[in-house]
Motif scaffolding. Structure first.
Motif: not given
Length: 306
Positions: A229-233, A236-243, A259-262, A266-269
């Motif tokens: 997952v890439s983008g503005a730092p 990215v941190k916000q969208e992948t929190e807890g992963m 990442l390892r998605l749960q 997660d990917a769909q969202r």
């Protein structure tokens, strides 16, 4: 009630030591029939030890191992449907391919004489020329024709690309896929450290390092669960929190988290929200990431949750 599918090869809590060196450490996985499977790992990861156990050459000391549901060591019937093509060509006193194929016809009940000659031509090998005059690549190719023509329900290739040039390696992978289409009942195991090179032909992968199982799954699930997952730092941190983050890096001002998605949701969202970019992780990079977390939390994955 459907009959339970018996794995072609299965190990449970399998461990083996050579003196103080622990070559295998609690491996548990199963290979389903009808697949092309990659046994992937660095040199010294334990692949050769595992293959020696699978072929009955080595008696394991801890855990269990089965071939077609039967114990392996000192069990000739269990090994009758197995063909192992090693990484060190040794033709003994055989003079040429004609003699080699004659011997193979007696060794393998499903030997396909016509297919062997077709493959010999595909690899540009001479039928009656002395084997002792073959180059390293020609010797490897000769053994590959044996494995593909053997008809064995479980066929293992140990480092099949050794000595072959790029053209011949790609030809082997194409012929392997062709053979799998010809006989879907066969199962093939490719043991190699050339991970990205074999990725295109694999249905599933078993990754090991230092005798430990890193990951076992089909390629579809691997591509659905492990993503970059890439983008503005901050985004990215916000969208992948807890992963689970395998690694993160900064590339041209963007933050990239591997990442390892749960679950697949997660990917769909992430795709629907469109605030970050998603891309698959190559099989080789994934191996590197998982190998670096070998002493961390559980790395083995099962089928992705819907």
């Amino acid at each position: 009630m459907q009959d339970q599918i018996v794995p072609v090869f299965e190990v449970e809590a399998l461990s083996h030591r050579f003196g103080k060196n622990r070559a295998l450490d609690g491996l548990t996985f199963a290979i389903a029939p009808g697949q092309i499977v990659g046994l992937l790992g660095r040199n010294g990861a334990g692949k050769s030890t595992l293959l020696r156990i699978a072929s009955g050459q080595l008696r394991h000391k801890e855990g269990n191992a089965w071939l077609f549901g039967q114990r392996i060591y000192n069990n000739t019937p269990a090994l009758a449907s197995l063909c192992v093509i090693g990484d060190t060509p040794d033709f003994g006193k055989l003079k040429n391919l004609k003699q080699l194929y004659f011997v193979c016809a007696g060794l393998f009940p499903g030997w396909n004489k016509q297919r062997a000659k077709e493959l010999m031509e595909q690899f540009e090998l001479p039928y009656t020329a002395p084997l002792k005059g073959f180059s390293r690549g020609m010797k490897t190719a000769a053994l590959l024709t044996v494995g593909l023509s053997s008809g064995a329900l479980f066929t293992v290739f140990d480092e099949p690309g050794l000595g072959l040039d790029a053209v011949m390696r790609e030809r082997f992978y194409d012929l392997l896929l062709e053979e799998k289409q010809r006989d879907p009942s066969r199962t093939f195991l490719l043991s190699t450290h050339l991970i990205d090179e074999v990725a295109r032909v694999l249905d599933s992968a078993v990754m090991i390092d230092k005798g430990h199982l890193l990951c076992q799954a089909n390629l579809e699930d691997i591509n659905r669960i492990y993503m970059s997952v890439s983008g503005a730092p901050e985004v990215v941190k916000q969208e992948t929190e807890g992963m689970t983050v395998l690694r993160e890096e900064v590339v041209a001002g963007s933050l990239v988290r591997h990442l390892r998605l749960q679950s697949v949701t997660d990917a769909q969202r992430l795709k629907e929200e469109g605030r970050v970019q998603l891309s698959p992780i190559s099989l080789q990079r994934l191996f590197v990431f998982l190998a670096q977390t070998i002493n961390g939390t559980e790395p083995v994955i099962e089928e992705a949750e819907e």
